[in-house]
Structure formats: structure tokens, C-alpha cells
Design a protein around this motif. Structure first.
Motif, PDB file in Angstrom:
ATOM      1  N   LEU A  97     -28.913  68.281  76.886  1.00  0.00           N
ATOM      2  CA  LEU A  97     -29.803  67.340  77.191  1.00  0.00           C
ATOM      3  C   LEU A  97     -29.388  65.546  76.651  1.00  0.00           C
ATOM      4  O   LEU A  97     -29.511  65.282  78.309  1.00  0.00           O
ATOM      5  N   ALA A  98     -28.846  65.404  76.012  1.00  0.00           N
ATOM      6  CA  ALA A  98     -28.486  63.978  75.572  1.00  0.00           C
ATOM      7  C   ALA A  98     -27.282  63.484  76.354  1.00  0.00           C
ATOM      8  O   ALA A  98     -27.470  62.579  76.841  1.00  0.00           O
ATOM      9  N   GLY A  99     -26.469  63.977  76.354  1.00  0.00           N
ATOM     10  CA  GLY A  99     -25.366  63.965  76.160  1.00  0.00           C
ATOM     11  C   GLY A  99     -25.449  64.058  78.192  1.00  0.00           C
ATOM     12  O   GLY A  99     -24.757  63.259  79.021  1.00  0.00           O
ATOM     13  N   LYS A 100     -26.306  65.096  78.979  1.00  0.00           N
ATOM     14  CA  LYS A 100     -25.845  64.911  80.651  1.00  0.00           C
ATOM     15  C   LYS A 100     -26.389  63.991  80.425  1.00  0.00           C
ATOM     16  O   LYS A 100     -26.093  62.999  81.884  1.00  0.00           O
ATOM     17  N   ARG A 101     -27.537  62.879  80.129  1.00  0.00           N
ATOM     18  CA  ARG A 101     -27.922  62.150  80.159  1.00  0.00           C
ATOM     19  C   ARG A 101     -27.225  60.050  80.003  1.00  0.00           C
ATOM     20  O   ARG A 101     -27.073  60.003  80.709  1.00  0.00           O
ATOM     21  N   LEU A 102     -26.385  60.739  79.445  1.00  0.00           N
ATOM     22  CA  LEU A 102     -25.298  58.900  78.482  1.00  0.00           C
ATOM     23  C   LEU A 102     -24.391  59.284  79.561  1.00  0.00           C
ATOM     24  O   LEU A 102     -24.072  58.466  80.241  1.00  0.00           O
ATOM     25  N   ALA A 103     -23.776  60.599  80.216  1.00  0.00           N
ATOM     26  CA  ALA A 103     -23.177  61.056  81.492  1.00  0.00           C
ATOM     27  C   ALA A 103     -23.435  60.001  82.525  1.00  0.00           C
ATOM     28  O   ALA A 103     -22.858  59.142  83.546  1.00  0.00           O
TER      29      ALA A 103
END
Length: 537
Positions: free
Chosen positions: A118-124
Motif C-alpha cells: 500500500l505504501a509503495g502504491k501511494r508513493l508511486a
């Protein structure tokens, strides 16, 4: 920001349109350049650099920038060009690096972990927004509007559309009346770069930086606000000699208006004095072409124009040209001015010698080698003190040689000091241009407040070219006028209002020659004695 893959692949596989990439980085570059440019302009020219100044120099052409100190060019490269290239290059490389890292197998495996997905998607998502074309266009638009606001473009548009206030206030000069009397007195008009009264306040700037000139015998005018259109060098000169603000006029470049002359339709101090039989000199340390100084003084009656190139031809040591604009330091300029006065003393015609110093130039001044070590170490207050010593010694030497016995001497700032944000605490409160009458006065001024516009009519009274009464000239009223305090206060409020810069057909007509027979005055030859031990080239 992805690395280009096979051009035949669809966008979903990572292909980026090179045109979009070019536009995106072009927007980044524009934003960085605008921010860097504004920061640099403020550091060099002070808190207020207006679009009028920029357009004015554009109107005059690149020749008006001749003689700009090489330091300014190198400084612009250092603080604008190089940082802008470095930042945009760093953004591009950072984008490549991030995409390489994101494409790495280890990172992809890490982002498959439940806690990090989830954090990766938000950062992306945030990354895509910050590096997308839409954000880059917004950034370019925002910085462009901010830059235009800071250089007061919107103020310029507003006054261009405002009601004409100038025409009703402008008192057309009566040349025949002003020149009907025979000239009796000489004029020595000394402009001092950035001289304002705050320089004499030790509590603000750390020392009384103008004590030597304050000690000269004379009368100071304590209240001298800088009206609109007077707050830079050529504007201060124009407004004090022509009694009108200086503002750009674009049509002169695109129609039949004069382009080689400088406001040929205006009647100025030099025009009056030439008609009255004066021989006139303008002296400056840097190149005459800078800001159109040569055009202004040549158009308005000055016979002899002497600047950097002329001093070189007259044998001044090349090592002396280290002040602003690679010009002469003030003490050497005053030495040359002394030679001019001595040379003219043998002639019968009265003289008008106008000069301007330059060592005090913002931001820190450029001290002469003859300044004391303490003055050299003391930033701009030290340079002002040194400059003041040179000026006081110059006046004293002229008096000792009895060269000022029949001469009106005026010492004034061209405009207030263009302080930076760092220096703002030293420039608190009211800001007034320094003005002092050094000649013996038969009668004191009738008021203690004036503007640049009042200088010319005051000079005419001092030179006894007027017939008494309320001497008015352009927007100016003489310091010796009998105008009441209330009436002058109302006049002052009007001429210091921004509305005085509103578009005006009366003002626009200044760009037109007075008559078809009007001739631009040509510079005549003049060779003051060469410095001791030197021979002209």
C-alpha cells in the motif's frame, strides 16, 4: 522519466513520448530560471526592480547596456545560469535513478510484501503527480505569474489604463522667459550614487557615513521623497532636470517617433542653460552609453560628454578603471572634474558642469584604493564615508582656488540606496534623498520639502534666470516659491502618487521632436589636461 524502450511498445509498457519529456523539463527549466533570476536581481539591484526599468533598457537597445561591469555578467552566470543547469540536470538524473531502482527485481519483490504494497502504491502515485506534465505546466505558470507580479507588471498595466493625471499638472516651460536675462552664475551639479539621508544615521547604518559632506557649509532639505519614475539613476537625472517622471514608451520603436534622441520634445535644464549661453559638461566614470546617458545629455544641450573611453583617451592610468561598470573610482573622477573647472575658468561663458559618482553602487560599494582600511572593511557605510571625504575635499579645493566664487553648487543623491532584504533593517522608517545647496544663499528656501521635479526650477532661481514669483517648471515648483504650505502639500501628494505615471498624450509627445528643424547636439571635442606623468593615447 522512464528510460526509452522500444518505440513500438505502447505507453503501458513504460514508453514515454519524447515531446512530453521535452516540454516537462522545459517547464522545470523555466521555473528554476525565473526563481533564480528574481533572486539574483534582488541581490544586485535591490528590493525593487520594476518592469519599467527593464522595458526602458529594451527600448533603448543593447547599446544602453554598454559598460556594465563584467562582474555582473559573471555573477549572473554564477547565480542564474549554472544553478539552473545543475538543478534541471539533477532532476533528470534523479528521475532516471528512481526508475532504475523501481525496475530492479529486488525492489519489485520487496513491494509485494503485504505491509509495503500500500505504501509503495501511494508513493508511486505521488511520484507520478509530481513528475507529470500537468504539474510541470502548473509550476511554470505559477512561477511566471509570481515573477511578473514581483517586477510589478500588473501595476504597469493598471497605470497604463488609468486616467491621465500628468497633463493637467505639467506646466509647460517658457524657454524665452527663462533665458531673457543674461547668465551671471555658473552651475556645478553633483549627483552622488544612492545618497540618502539614512546614511547619516549611525544608529541604523553603524556610523555617520556622510559626515564630511554634512560638515560642508550649506543648506540641506530634510524631506525629499523619491516620487514614482525617479528611483534609479537615469530616472533620477531625467526627473530632476526635466521635471517629469521617467517611464518607457514603446511606440517610439515602432512608428515615426525619434529613436536616436532621448525625449527630444521635452524642455530640460540643459536646453534652458544652452539657450542662456552656458557651456555644458557631463562627466561620469563608466561608459557614456550605459542607460542612454549619452543620448540624454547630448539631446538636451550638453556640449562635452566625458566617460570611461574619453578618460582612457586622455591618458588616465588603466589601473584606475576598477569601479562600477569598469569605470573610474570617484576620487579620480573628481580629479578630472577639477581639471575641467580649472580649464573652463579661463573662458568667458558661464559653465554647467554635471557629474555623477559611482563607488557607492549597491549592494556593497566598490571602494577606491585610496580609501582607508577601515572604510574598505566596513561594507557600504565605509564606502559612503570614503566617497563623502573625496567630495568634501573636492569642494574645499575648488573654494581654496576661488573657482566657486560665482558658482551655484548642488550636491544630491540620484535616488535612494537599493537595499537588499538583508539590509532592510538598516533602512527602516522614512527614506529621503539627500539634497544640499552649497552655494552662499541670499535668501533661504521657503520650505523644507521637495522632490526631484523641484530641482530644475530651484536651479533657475539660484542662477537668477527667473523674474520672481512662483517659479514652476514641468511638475516642479522652486524651493524659493511663495506657494503656501497647504498648496504645496496637495501638489506633493499628487506628484508622488502612482497615478502620475498613467498614460498621457502630453508625456507621449516628449518622444516627438519639437520642430522639424530640431537638431541633435553633437559632442564637441574637449581635452582637459592629462594626469601628471601621463600622455594621451
Amino acid at each position: 522519466m522512464s528510460v526509452l524502450a522500444n518505440p513500438s511498445l505502447p505507453p503501458s509498457t513504460g514508453y514515454v513520448n519524447p515531446r512530453r519529456t521535452f516540454v516537462r523539463y522545459g517547464c522545470y527549466a523555466l521555473s528554476v530560471v525565473l526563481v533564480a533570476t528574481y533572486g539574483w536581481l534582488r541581490s544586485v539591484f535591490g528590493n525593487r526592480l520594476t518592469v519599467e526599468q527593464i522595458f526602458f533598457h529594451f527600448d533603448l537597445g543593447l547599446n544602453s547596456l554598454t559598460g556594465v561591469d563584467l562582474y555582473l555578467v559573471l555573477d549572473a552566470v554564477r547565480w542564474v545560469i549554472l544553478p539552473s543547469v545543475a538543478i534541471v540536470a539533477a532532476l533528470y538524473l534523479a528521475g532516471l535513478l528512481i526508475e532504475r531502482i523501481a525496475a530492479a527485481a529486488a525492489v519489485k519483490h520487496l513491494l509485494l510484501q503485504p505491509g509495503l504494497a500500500l505504501a509503495g502504491k501511494r508513493l508511486a502515485a505521488v511520484y507520478r503527480k509530481l513528475t507529470g506534465l500537468g504539474f510541470s505546466l502548473f509550476l511554470a505558470l505559477f512561477t511566471s505569474l509570481l515573477f511578473l507580479y514581483q517586477i510589478e507588471l500588473f501595476h504597469f498595466v493598471r497605470i497604463s489604463l488609468g486616467e491621465d493625471q500628468f497633463s493637467a499638472l505639467y506646466h509647460a516651460p517658457e524657454l524665452e522667459q527663462l533665458t531673457s536675462r543674461s547668465a551671471k552664475k555658473n552651475l556645478l551639479l553633483i549627483y552622488v550614487e544612492s545618497l540618502e539621508r539614512i546614511m547619516g544615521d549611525a544608529n541604523l547604518v553603524g556610523r555617520d557615513a556622510i559626515a564630511p559632506i554634512k560638515q560642508l557649509k550649506g543648506v540641506e532639505v530634510p524631506t525629499f521623497p523619491a516620487a514614482p519614475g525617479t528611483q534609479w539613476t537615469i530616472a533620477g537625472m531625467f526627473s530632476s532636470q526635466c521635471s517629469a517622471p521617467l517611464k518607457p514608451f514603446f511606440a517610439n520603436k515602432f512608428s515615426s517617433f525619434a529613436t536616436e534622441d532621448f525625449f527630444p520634445g521635452a524642455t530640460c535644464l540643459g536646453d534652458v542653460l544652452r539657450s542662456a549661453g552656458y557651456e555644458q559638461y557631463f562627466l561620469v566614470g563608466h561608459h557614456l552609453a550605459y542607460s542612454g546617458l549619452d543620448k540624454f545629455y547630448r539631446t538636451h544641450g550638453y556640449h562635452h560628454l566625458l566617460g570611461r573611453e574619453e578618460w582612457k583617451q586622455r591618458g588616465v592610468d588603466a589601473a584606475e578603471f576598477k569601479s562600477w561598470g569598469m569605470g573610474l573610482h570617484d576620487d579620480m573622477l573628481l580629479k578630472q572634474a577639477l581639471a575641467v573647472v580649472r580649464d573652463h575658468d579661463r573662458k568667458k561663458a558661464p559653465f554647467n558642469i554635471t557629474l555623477i559618482t559611482q563607488d557607492n553602487h549597491f549592494p556593497h560599494g566598490l571602494p577606491s584604493p585610496r580609501c582607508t582600511e577601515d572604510e574598505k572593511r566596513s561594507d557600504f557605510p565605509g564606502v559612503f564615508h570614503c566617497n563623502s571625504r573625496f567630495l568634501a575635499d573636492f569642494v574645499k579645493e575648488l573654494n581654496q582656488e576661488s573657482l566657486l566664487d560665482n558658482t551655484v553648487v548642488i550636491l544630491m543623491g540620484d535616488h535612494p540606496f537599493m537595499n537588499s532584504m538583508k539590509q532592510s533593517m538598516q533602512f527602516r522608517g522614512n527614506r529621503y534623498v539627500y539634497f544640499k545647496l552649497l552655494s552662499p544663499l541670499e535668501h533661504p528656501p521657503t520650505r523644507a520639502v521637495m522632490t526631484h521635479f523641484d530641482v530644475a526650477p530651484t536651479v533657475f532661481d539660484l542662477l537668477e534666470l527667473t523674474h520672481g514669483g512662483d517659479t514652476r517648471f514641468g511638475l516642479g515648483i522652486s524651493l524659493f516659491s511663495s506657494i503656501t504650505r497647504d498648496d504645496y502639500q496637495r501638489h506633493l501628494e499628487t506628484v508622488t502618487s502612482e497615478s502620475i505615471l498613467n498614460k498621457s498624450p502630453t508625456y507621449d509627445a516628449f518622444w516627438k521632436p519639437k520642430t522639424s528643424s530640431t537638431r541633435t547636439l553633437k559632442q564637441t571635442s574637449f581635452s582637459p589636461p592629462a594626469p601628471s606623468g601621463k600622455t594621451p593615447d
